[in-house]
Scaffold this motif. Sequence first.
Motif, PDB file in Angstrom:
ATOM      1  N   ASP A  48      31.811 -25.859  12.110  1.00  0.00           N
ATOM      2  CA  ASP A  48      31.354 -27.068  11.979  1.00  0.00           C
ATOM      3  C   ASP A  48      29.982 -27.444  12.700  1.00  0.00           C
ATOM      4  O   ASP A  48      29.709 -26.966  13.485  1.00  0.00           O
ATOM      5  CB  ASP A  48      32.295 -27.996  12.939  1.00  0.00           C
ATOM      6  CG  ASP A  48      33.821 -28.053  12.074  1.00  0.00           C
ATOM      7  OD1 ASP A  48      33.747 -27.905  10.944  1.00  0.00           O
ATOM      8  OD2 ASP A  48      34.777 -28.332  12.840  1.00  0.00           O
ATOM      9  N   ILE A  49      29.379 -28.191  12.091  1.00  0.00           N
ATOM     10  CA  ILE A  49      28.118 -28.530  12.466  1.00  0.00           C
ATOM     11  C   ILE A  49      28.370 -30.166  12.769  1.00  0.00           C
ATOM     12  O   ILE A  49      28.594 -30.956  12.092  1.00  0.00           O
ATOM     13  CB  ILE A  49      26.934 -28.596  11.530  1.00  0.00           C
ATOM     14  CG1 ILE A  49      26.647 -27.096  11.282  1.00  0.00           C
ATOM     15  CG2 ILE A  49      25.612 -29.178  11.741  1.00  0.00           C
ATOM     16  CD1 ILE A  49      25.761 -26.642  10.009  1.00  0.00           C
ATOM     17  N   ARG A  50      27.924 -30.317  14.223  1.00  0.00           N
ATOM     18  CA  ARG A  50      28.414 -31.914  14.532  1.00  0.00           C
ATOM     19  C   ARG A  50      27.331 -32.815  13.953  1.00  0.00           C
ATOM     20  O   ARG A  50      26.034 -32.352  13.431  1.00  0.00           O
ATOM     21  CB  ARG A  50      28.049 -31.890  16.220  1.00  0.00           C
ATOM     22  CG  ARG A  50      29.156 -31.031  16.851  1.00  0.00           C
ATOM     23  CD  ARG A  50      29.141 -31.114  18.220  1.00  0.00           C
ATOM     24  NE  ARG A  50      27.763 -30.964  18.806  1.00  0.00           N
ATOM     25  CZ  ARG A  50      27.207 -30.126  19.641  1.00  0.00           C
ATOM     26  NH1 ARG A  50      28.236 -29.328  19.924  1.00  0.00           N
ATOM     27  NH2 ARG A  50      26.115 -29.888  19.900  1.00  0.00           N
ATOM     28  N   ASP A  51      27.667 -34.001  13.959  1.00  0.00           N
ATOM     29  CA  ASP A  51      26.619 -34.973  13.367  1.00  0.00           C
ATOM     30  C   ASP A  51      25.350 -35.109  14.248  1.00  0.00           C
ATOM     31  O   ASP A  51      24.433 -35.517  13.541  1.00  0.00           O
ATOM     32  CB  ASP A  51      27.286 -36.611  13.597  1.00  0.00           C
ATOM     33  CG  ASP A  51      28.381 -36.663  12.256  1.00  0.00           C
ATOM     34  OD1 ASP A  51      28.380 -35.776  11.254  1.00  0.00           O
ATOM     35  OD2 ASP A  51      29.340 -37.296  12.509  1.00  0.00           O
ATOM     36  N   ALA A  52      25.356 -35.160  15.548  1.00  0.00           N
ATOM     37  CA  ALA A  52      24.154 -35.122  16.398  1.00  0.00           C
ATOM     38  C   ALA A  52      23.111 -33.860  16.103  1.00  0.00           C
ATOM     39  O   ALA A  52      21.850 -34.137  15.882  1.00  0.00           O
ATOM     40  CB  ALA A  52      24.446 -34.871  17.989  1.00  0.00           C
ATOM     41  N   GLN A  53      23.854 -32.529  15.492  1.00  0.00           N
ATOM     42  CA  GLN A  53      23.016 -31.769  15.083  1.00  0.00           C
ATOM     43  C   GLN A  53      22.287 -32.129  13.837  1.00  0.00           C
ATOM     44  O   GLN A  53      21.012 -31.723  13.657  1.00  0.00           O
ATOM     45  CB  GLN A  53      23.810 -30.312  14.959  1.00  0.00           C
ATOM     46  CG  GLN A  53      24.189 -29.899  16.372  1.00  0.00           C
ATOM     47  CD  GLN A  53      25.198 -28.584  16.200  1.00  0.00           C
ATOM     48  OE1 GLN A  53      26.406 -28.875  15.607  1.00  0.00           O
ATOM     49  NE2 GLN A  53      24.830 -27.368  16.763  1.00  0.00           N
ATOM     50  N   TRP A  54      22.945 -32.839  12.862  1.00  0.00           N
ATOM     51  CA  TRP A  54      22.462 -33.109  11.626  1.00  0.00           C
ATOM     52  C   TRP A  54      21.264 -34.149  11.801  1.00  0.00           C
ATOM     53  O   TRP A  54      20.215 -33.956  11.180  1.00  0.00           O
ATOM     54  CB  TRP A  54      23.560 -33.597  10.481  1.00  0.00           C
ATOM     55  CG  TRP A  54      24.356 -32.610  10.026  1.00  0.00           C
ATOM     56  CD1 TRP A  54      25.793 -32.581  10.000  1.00  0.00           C
ATOM     57  CD2 TRP A  54      23.849 -31.622   8.945  1.00  0.00           C
ATOM     58  NE1 TRP A  54      26.068 -31.280   9.448  1.00  0.00           N
ATOM     59  CE2 TRP A  54      25.094 -30.934   8.566  1.00  0.00           C
ATOM     60  CE3 TRP A  54      22.832 -31.377   8.205  1.00  0.00           C
ATOM     61  CZ2 TRP A  54      24.946 -30.130   7.622  1.00  0.00           C
ATOM     62  CZ3 TRP A  54      22.699 -30.298   7.353  1.00  0.00           C
ATOM     63  CH2 TRP A  54      23.884 -29.736   7.240  1.00  0.00           C
ATOM     64  N   ARG A  55      21.579 -35.103  12.752  1.00  0.00           N
ATOM     65  CA  ARG A  55      20.625 -36.169  12.869  1.00  0.00           C
ATOM     66  C   ARG A  55      19.035 -35.443  13.561  1.00  0.00           C
ATOM     67  O   ARG A  55      18.322 -35.699  13.188  1.00  0.00           O
ATOM     68  CB  ARG A  55      20.970 -37.134  13.974  1.00  0.00           C
ATOM     69  CG  ARG A  55      22.223 -38.068  13.615  1.00  0.00           C
ATOM     70  CD  ARG A  55      22.385 -39.253  14.409  1.00  0.00           C
ATOM     71  NE  ARG A  55      22.897 -38.783  15.471  1.00  0.00           N
ATOM     72  CZ  ARG A  55      24.186 -38.646  15.543  1.00  0.00           C
ATOM     73  NH1 ARG A  55      25.199 -39.100  14.573  1.00  0.00           N
ATOM     74  NH2 ARG A  55      24.683 -38.346  16.859  1.00  0.00           N
ATOM     75  N   THR A  56      19.414 -34.528  14.411  1.00  0.00           N
ATOM     76  CA  THR A  56      18.353 -33.707  14.729  1.00  0.00           C
ATOM     77  C   THR A  56      17.633 -32.989  13.829  1.00  0.00           C
ATOM     78  O   THR A  56      16.257 -32.997  13.766  1.00  0.00           O
ATOM     79  CB  THR A  56      18.727 -32.732  15.888  1.00  0.00           C
ATOM     80  OG1 THR A  56      19.355 -33.373  17.097  1.00  0.00           O
ATOM     81  CG2 THR A  56      17.643 -31.855  16.470  1.00  0.00           C
ATOM     82  N   MET A  57      18.279 -32.272  12.790  1.00  0.00           N
ATOM     83  CA  MET A  57      17.672 -31.699  11.653  1.00  0.00           C
ATOM     84  C   MET A  57      16.783 -32.649  11.071  1.00  0.00           C
ATOM     85  O   MET A  57      15.838 -32.479  10.345  1.00  0.00           O
ATOM     86  CB  MET A  57      18.792 -30.938  10.865  1.00  0.00           C
ATOM     87  CG  MET A  57      18.213 -30.525   9.616  1.00  0.00           C
ATOM     88  SD  MET A  57      17.433 -28.855   9.741  1.00  0.00           S
ATOM     89  CE  MET A  57      19.077 -27.951   8.978  1.00  0.00           C
ATOM     90  N   ALA A  58      17.555 -33.837  10.586  1.00  0.00           N
ATOM     91  CA  ALA A  58      16.712 -34.957   9.789  1.00  0.00           C
ATOM     92  C   ALA A  58      15.455 -35.339  10.427  1.00  0.00           C
ATOM     93  O   ALA A  58      14.401 -35.506   9.831  1.00  0.00           O
ATOM     94  CB  ALA A  58      17.780 -35.948   9.660  1.00  0.00           C
ATOM     95  N   GLN A  59      15.534 -35.555  11.936  1.00  0.00           N
ATOM     96  CA  GLN A  59      14.545 -36.008  12.913  1.00  0.00           C
ATOM     97  C   GLN A  59      13.357 -35.024  12.589  1.00  0.00           C
ATOM     98  O   GLN A  59      12.298 -35.325  12.425  1.00  0.00           O
ATOM     99  CB  GLN A  59      14.746 -36.218  14.130  1.00  0.00           C
ATOM    100  CG  GLN A  59      13.932 -36.583  14.962  1.00  0.00           C
ATOM    101  CD  GLN A  59      14.110 -36.998  16.512  1.00  0.00           C
ATOM    102  OE1 GLN A  59      15.407 -36.893  16.766  1.00  0.00           O
ATOM    103  NE2 GLN A  59      13.422 -37.147  17.404  1.00  0.00           N
ATOM    104  N   ARG A  60      13.621 -33.743  12.679  1.00  0.00           N
ATOM    105  CA  ARG A  60      12.642 -32.520  12.850  1.00  0.00           C
ATOM    106  C   ARG A  60      12.186 -32.528  11.281  1.00  0.00           C
ATOM    107  O   ARG A  60      10.839 -32.244  11.228  1.00  0.00           O
ATOM    108  CB  ARG A  60      13.377 -31.269  13.366  1.00  0.00           C
ATOM    109  CG  ARG A  60      13.754 -31.385  14.575  1.00  0.00           C
ATOM    110  CD  ARG A  60      12.629 -31.448  15.587  1.00  0.00           C
ATOM    111  NE  ARG A  60      13.108 -31.606  16.840  1.00  0.00           N
ATOM    112  CZ  ARG A  60      13.370 -32.257  17.687  1.00  0.00           C
ATOM    113  NH1 ARG A  60      13.314 -33.696  17.274  1.00  0.00           N
ATOM    114  NH2 ARG A  60      13.760 -32.292  18.925  1.00  0.00           N
ATOM    115  N   ALA A  61      12.877 -32.743  10.356  1.00  0.00           N
ATOM    116  CA  ALA A  61      12.324 -32.755   8.989  1.00  0.00           C
ATOM    117  C   ALA A  61      11.250 -33.898   8.772  1.00  0.00           C
ATOM    118  O   ALA A  61      10.292 -33.773   8.250  1.00  0.00           O
ATOM    119  CB  ALA A  61      13.399 -32.825   7.964  1.00  0.00           C
ATOM    120  N   GLN A  62      11.654 -34.893   9.078  1.00  0.00           N
ATOM    121  CA  GLN A  62      10.969 -36.287   9.162  1.00  0.00           C
ATOM    122  C   GLN A  62       9.319 -35.961   9.786  1.00  0.00           C
ATOM    123  O   GLN A  62       8.602 -36.116   9.289  1.00  0.00           O
ATOM    124  CB  GLN A  62      11.457 -37.510   9.691  1.00  0.00           C
ATOM    125  CG  GLN A  62      10.689 -38.516   9.419  1.00  0.00           C
ATOM    126  CD  GLN A  62      10.203 -38.877   8.076  1.00  0.00           C
ATOM    127  OE1 GLN A  62      10.922 -38.760   7.045  1.00  0.00           O
ATOM    128  NE2 GLN A  62       8.899 -39.161   7.839  1.00  0.00           N
TER     129      GLN A  62
END
Length: 128
Positions: free
Chosen positions: A42-56
């Motif tokens: 499982d990948i937590r939502d917070a980890q997905w948000r961090t990935m989205a932020q770093r990609a931005q």
Amino acid sequence: MLMTHAQPGSDGCVVPPEVITALKDLYIVSSALAQRGAYAQDIRDAQWRTMAQRAQEAKTALDQHGESLETRAIVLLRQMTNVCQGLVNRHAARQEIPFAVWREVGRLGHDAYEWVNLTAPRRRGTDA
């Protein structure tokens, strides 16, 4: 000559610090997620948000410098940004992410890690 704003990359071209930072930040987050994803953890939502932020953040660095430079760091950052944004989009759409995609993210992260480590010894003196 002391370089405080940009560092030469392994290909001899000067790489802006925003690109180096974005590359490092994105490979750290994406590599962690790739390890979890490759093992179907499982990948937590917070980890997905961090990935989205770093990609931005990476996209912002590319928008600032990606048109004028075509260094190995820019190429790696562009590839990682595209793949990571694709992962974030798949997750948001609740689509399955195939193992091959996770493997590609891991490969790009490894390449970025190697690139950053080639430039890191020259940067350590300026990071203090």
